[in-house]
Design a protein around this motif. Structure first.
Motif, PDB file in Angstrom:
ATOM      1  N   ARG A 307     -30.034 -12.211  -5.997  1.00 58.83           N
ATOM      2  CA  ARG A 307     -30.341 -12.427  -6.933  1.00 58.83           C
ATOM      3  C   ARG A 307     -28.855 -12.264  -7.398  1.00 58.83           C
ATOM      4  NH1 ARG A 307     -34.703 -14.748  -8.152  1.00 58.83           N
ATOM      5  NH2 ARG A 307     -35.881 -13.241  -8.201  1.00 58.83           N
ATOM      6  N   ASP A 308     -27.646 -12.134  -6.514  1.00 57.26           N
ATOM      7  CA  ASP A 308     -26.571 -12.583  -7.013  1.00 57.26           C
ATOM      8  C   ASP A 308     -25.652 -14.279  -6.448  1.00 57.26           C
ATOM      9  OD1 ASP A 308     -25.493  -9.999  -7.583  1.00 57.26           O
ATOM     10  OD2 ASP A 308     -25.284  -9.369  -5.032  1.00 57.26           O
ATOM     11  N   ILE A 309     -24.925 -15.014  -7.552  1.00 54.16           N
ATOM     12  CA  ILE A 309     -24.402 -15.869  -7.068  1.00 54.16           C
ATOM     13  C   ILE A 309     -23.090 -16.508  -6.697  1.00 54.16           C
ATOM     14  CG2 ILE A 309     -24.107 -18.537  -8.629  1.00 54.16           C
ATOM     15  CD1 ILE A 309     -27.176 -17.419  -8.878  1.00 54.16           C
ATOM     16  N   CYS A 310     -23.169 -16.844  -5.372  1.00 57.05           N
ATOM     17  CA  CYS A 310     -21.693 -16.920  -4.778  1.00 57.05           C
ATOM     18  C   CYS A 310     -21.819 -18.509  -4.409  1.00 57.05           C
ATOM     19  CB  CYS A 310     -21.155 -15.490  -4.735  1.00 57.05           C
ATOM     20  SG  CYS A 310     -21.854 -15.688  -3.219  1.00 57.05           S
ATOM     21  N   THR A 311     -20.917 -18.602  -3.623  1.00 58.98           N
ATOM     22  CA  THR A 311     -20.508 -19.753  -2.449  1.00 58.98           C
ATOM     23  C   THR A 311     -20.363 -18.616  -1.120  1.00 58.98           C
ATOM     24  OG1 THR A 311     -19.432 -20.800  -4.470  1.00 58.98           O
ATOM     25  CG2 THR A 311     -19.242 -21.745  -2.292  1.00 58.98           C
ATOM     26  N   LEU A 312     -20.282 -19.807   0.131  1.00 51.12           N
ATOM     27  CA  LEU A 312     -19.696 -19.431   1.262  1.00 51.12           C
ATOM     28  C   LEU A 312     -18.836 -20.147   1.561  1.00 51.12           C
ATOM     29  CD1 LEU A 312     -23.757 -18.038   2.740  1.00 51.12           C
ATOM     30  CD2 LEU A 312     -21.473 -16.568   1.375  1.00 51.12           C
ATOM     31  N   TYR A 313     -17.898 -19.449   1.767  1.00 48.24           N
ATOM     32  CA  TYR A 313     -17.165 -20.658   3.053  1.00 48.24           C
ATOM     33  C   TYR A 313     -16.585 -20.425   4.404  1.00 48.24           C
ATOM     34  CZ  TYR A 313     -15.334 -20.985  -1.668  1.00 48.24           C
ATOM     35  OH  TYR A 313     -15.647 -20.827  -3.073  1.00 48.24           O
ATOM     36  N   GLU A 314     -16.704 -21.430   5.638  1.00 48.45           N
ATOM     37  CA  GLU A 314     -16.547 -21.198   6.863  1.00 48.45           C
ATOM     38  C   GLU A 314     -15.219 -21.192   7.581  1.00 48.45           C
ATOM     39  OE1 GLU A 314     -19.639 -21.636  10.430  1.00 48.45           O
ATOM     40  OE2 GLU A 314     -19.581 -23.026   8.860  1.00 48.45           O
ATOM     41  N   ASP A 315     -14.620 -22.196   6.864  1.00 52.62           N
ATOM     42  CA  ASP A 315     -13.328 -22.327   7.185  1.00 52.62           C
ATOM     43  C   ASP A 315     -11.941 -20.984   7.605  1.00 52.62           C
ATOM     44  OD1 ASP A 315     -12.625 -22.108   4.214  1.00 52.62           O
ATOM     45  OD2 ASP A 315     -11.261 -22.673   4.433  1.00 52.62           O
ATOM     46  N   LYS A 316     -11.216 -21.560   7.877  1.00 49.83           N
ATOM     47  CA  LYS A 316      -9.993 -20.573   8.916  1.00 49.83           C
ATOM     48  C   LYS A 316      -9.238 -19.956   7.393  1.00 49.83           C
ATOM     49  CE  LYS A 316      -8.324 -20.318  13.200  1.00 49.83           C
ATOM     50  NZ  LYS A 316      -7.963 -20.945  13.966  1.00 49.83           N
ATOM     51  N   CYS A 317     -10.027 -18.734   8.197  1.00 51.82           N
ATOM     52  CA  CYS A 317      -9.167 -17.355   6.765  1.00 51.82           C
ATOM     53  C   CYS A 317      -6.989 -17.160   7.973  1.00 51.82           C
ATOM     54  CB  CYS A 317      -9.481 -16.460   6.373  1.00 51.82           C
ATOM     55  SG  CYS A 317      -8.813 -15.432   5.186  1.00 51.82           S
ATOM     56  N   LYS A 318      -6.295 -17.205   7.192  1.00 47.03           N
ATOM     57  CA  LYS A 318      -4.404 -17.376   7.508  1.00 47.03           C
ATOM     58  C   LYS A 318      -4.770 -16.112   8.112  1.00 47.03           C
ATOM     59  CE  LYS A 318      -2.481 -20.444   4.553  1.00 47.03           C
ATOM     60  NZ  LYS A 318      -2.061 -20.494   3.618  1.00 47.03           N
ATOM     61  N   CYS A 319      -5.822 -14.911   8.373  1.00 51.16           N
ATOM     62  CA  CYS A 319      -4.881 -13.409   8.365  1.00 51.16           C
ATOM     63  C   CYS A 319      -5.720 -13.257   9.450  1.00 51.16           C
ATOM     64  CB  CYS A 319      -6.014 -12.354   7.453  1.00 51.16           C
ATOM     65  SG  CYS A 319      -7.713 -12.388   7.825  1.00 51.16           S
ATOM     66  N   GLY A 320      -6.745 -14.295  10.288  1.00 54.10           N
ATOM     67  CA  GLY A 320      -6.913 -14.074  11.527  1.00 54.10           C
ATOM     68  C   GLY A 320      -8.236 -13.767  11.785  1.00 54.10           C
ATOM     69  N   ARG A 321      -9.032 -13.381  10.682  1.00 55.49           N
ATOM     70  CA  ARG A 321     -10.533 -12.575  10.814  1.00 55.49           C
ATOM     71  C   ARG A 321     -11.147 -14.125  10.341  1.00 55.49           C
ATOM     72  NH1 ARG A 321      -8.211  -9.361   7.231  1.00 55.49           N
ATOM     73  NH2 ARG A 321      -8.454  -7.301   7.524  1.00 55.49           N
ATOM     74  N   THR A 322     -12.545 -14.440  11.897  1.00 57.26           N
ATOM     75  CA  THR A 322     -13.233 -15.500  11.594  1.00 57.26           C
ATOM     76  C   THR A 322     -14.320 -15.455  11.094  1.00 57.26           C
ATOM     77  OG1 THR A 322     -14.080 -15.019  13.373  1.00 57.26           O
ATOM     78  CG2 THR A 322     -12.156 -16.311  13.875  1.00 57.26           C
ATOM     79  N   HIS A 323     -15.534 -14.475  10.543  1.00 57.93           N
ATOM     80  CA  HIS A 323     -15.693 -13.914   9.873  1.00 57.93           C
ATOM     81  C   HIS A 323     -15.983 -15.316   8.573  1.00 57.93           C
ATOM     82  CE1 HIS A 323     -17.456 -10.710  12.239  1.00 57.93           C
ATOM     83  NE2 HIS A 323     -16.872 -11.222  12.782  1.00 57.93           N
ATOM     84  N   ALA A 324     -17.272 -15.431   8.142  1.00 57.78           N
ATOM     85  CA  ALA A 324     -17.202 -16.507   6.360  1.00 57.78           C
ATOM     86  C   ALA A 324     -17.226 -15.306   5.609  1.00 57.78           C
ATOM     87  CB  ALA A 324     -18.830 -17.471   6.826  1.00 57.78           C
TER      88      ALA A 324
END
Ligand code: AMP
Ligand code: ZN
Length: 440
Positions: A307-324
């Motif tokens: 029931r939580d409303i949000c958005t998901l992102y899969e693009d690369k994060c600068k921190c090095g982590r690959t998880h969405a």
């Protein structure tokens, strides 16, 4: 303000793994979980049979859409042990939800589930800079609520000196924070702000404290609240997300880039769906967050409707982590307020208030129905300074808030400015809405 960017990665091998590799692991684990549910949880067997789905039908990740949803009502109906996939003798922990009235919900953990939970909270705290040098004050409630014990286990795993204060007893909390020289704080964002204000009021100087960062979650908050909190406490404030149904905090957490929360995807599969139709939505679109646990053995859940409303992102994060990553929670599809036909999230109101000079982040939204028309009143506290010195400007503040809510949210609200400290404070999750309409 100290703004050191820490970026400790607790488990680089997993957290920075190639996404294709990660998806292979997810698929394997999803298959195992579906089989576990089908074979051991009568509700899942029945629902899958009704939908004509067998565990063997899960061949690719996208086949997850064939699986039935799980709802909060299912956890209530099956309370206490109906959804457990493990034998009761293998359950080593029970935690429960904090907020609900009536029949509670519980989550059961095998030893391995507790281990996973500990690991993911350790990842979350590490991203906020936590290591052996730290003294971590846990001011989430301890008990059935997952906040206290969850943060405790994670901090201990990081080797930090862990201080189990639990919530409340604010003066003592502050005294301990100062005397022990706590470097990190974990609690709800609203309690953190209250602590920050109390530090000032009690006549302490924040410079005499050693706090550098904190992990705050368990309730929705905004970017404006982050700025407020970081200013008040001179810290880096990180968002951490979780829910009892998934085991507690640590499902997702912010890294120093602060551009969304990395989901621990080796343990959970996240989907975004249209809350009305249940149809899966692509990354980047706003919708309801749905989670499937893929490593839990105590109480695994398939496609749980948060029931939580949000958005998901899969693009690369600068921190090095690959998880969405998931965005902040914009609101809940169920406690979204509908006022005169307009969908309103408390976070929108909060965003307005925090941009107005002279008001504090403490507010209450009261909704009534007068002559069949919805009326919204926003009660908000003035800051101490405005209350004593600038009373002449009160009318101006009221107008500013009213106009801003009208333009941002699209409805007219009555604004009631109240004296400092007149809105009840909460030591856990803040209650910000009083709905007197009785229309549910
Ligand atoms: P509980 O199971 O009682 O801990 O409540 C879980 C719920 O708290 C989630 O479904 C969210 O609605 C809310 N929540 C937890 N963490 C956050 C967060 N960081 N931001 C916004 N809401 C959160
Ligand atoms: Zn990152």
């Amino acid at each position: 303000m100290m703004k050191v960017k820490e970026n400790i990665i607790h488990n680089p091998e997993i957290e920075c793994m190639d996404r294709e590799e990660l998806k292979k692991i997810q698929l394997e684990r999803l298959k195992e979980t579906v089989k576990l549910c089908y074979d051991n949880v009568p509700m899942y067997k029945q629902r899958m049979d009704e939908n004509g789905v067998k565990p063997e039908d899960i061949k690719e990740l996208k086949d997850i859409a064939k699986l039935p949803f799980t709802y909060k009502t299912d956890l209530r109906d099956e309370f206490p042990f109906g959804l457990f996939a493990a034998d009761k003798k293998d359950i080593v922990r029970i935690q429960g939800s904090s907020g609900t009235t009536g029949k509670p919900i519980v989550s059961g953990y095998t030893e391995n589930d507790v281990e996973i939970w500990t690991e993911i909270v350790a990842r979350s705290l590490a991203a906020a800079g936590c290591d052996k040098e730290d003294i971590v004050q846990i001011a989430y409630g301890y008990g059935l609520f997952t906040g206290g014990l969850g943060a405790h286990q994670g901090a201990t795993r990081r080797g930090a000196m862990t201080v189990p204060m639990s919530s409340g007893n604010t003066q003592r909390q502050i005294m301990m924070m100062k005397e022990l020289g706590a470097t990190m704080l974990c609690c709800t964002p609203s309690y953190a702000i209250y602590l920050g204000e109390s530090i000032k009021e009690l006549g302490y100087d924040i410079k005499d404290f050693k706090l550098k960062s904190g992990c705050f979650g368990a309730e929705p908050w905004t970017e404006e609240m982050r700025e407020q909190l970081e200013g008040l406490m001179d810290i880096n404030a990180y968002n951490i997300y979780g829910l009892t149904e998934m085991g507690g905090p640590g499902v997702a957490f912010e890294c120093p880039e602060k551009c969304g929360m990395h989901i621990n995807e080796d343990h959970f599969i996240a989907e975004i769906i249209n809350p009305e139709t249940g149809e899966p939505l692509p990354y980047g679109e706003e919708g309801e967050l749905v989670f499937t646990t893929i490593t839990k053995t105590g109480m695994p859940l398939l496609r749980y409707r948060t029931r939580d409303i949000c958005t998901l992102y899969e693009d690369k994060c600068k921190c090095g982590r690959t998880h969405a990553r998931m965005s902040r929670i914009f609101g809940r599809s169920d406690d979204m307020m509908i006022i005169r036909g307009v969908n309103v999230f408390p976070s929108q109101i909060e965003g307005v208030l925090l941009n107005v000079e002279g008001v504090s982040p403490h507010y209450m939204i009261v909704i009534d129905r007068v002559n069949s028309t919805d009326q919204m009143e926003v009660q908000v506290e003035l800051t101490e300074e405005f209350y004593s010195d600038k009373v002449s400007e009160i009318e101006k503040i009221r107008e500013t808030i009213k106009n801003q809510i009208k333009s941002d949210v699209g409805i007219s609200a009555k604004i009631k400015l109240v004296p400092p400290k007149s809105i009840p404070r909460s030591e856990g999750k803040a209650k910000r809405i009083i709905d007197n309409r009785n229309i549910k």
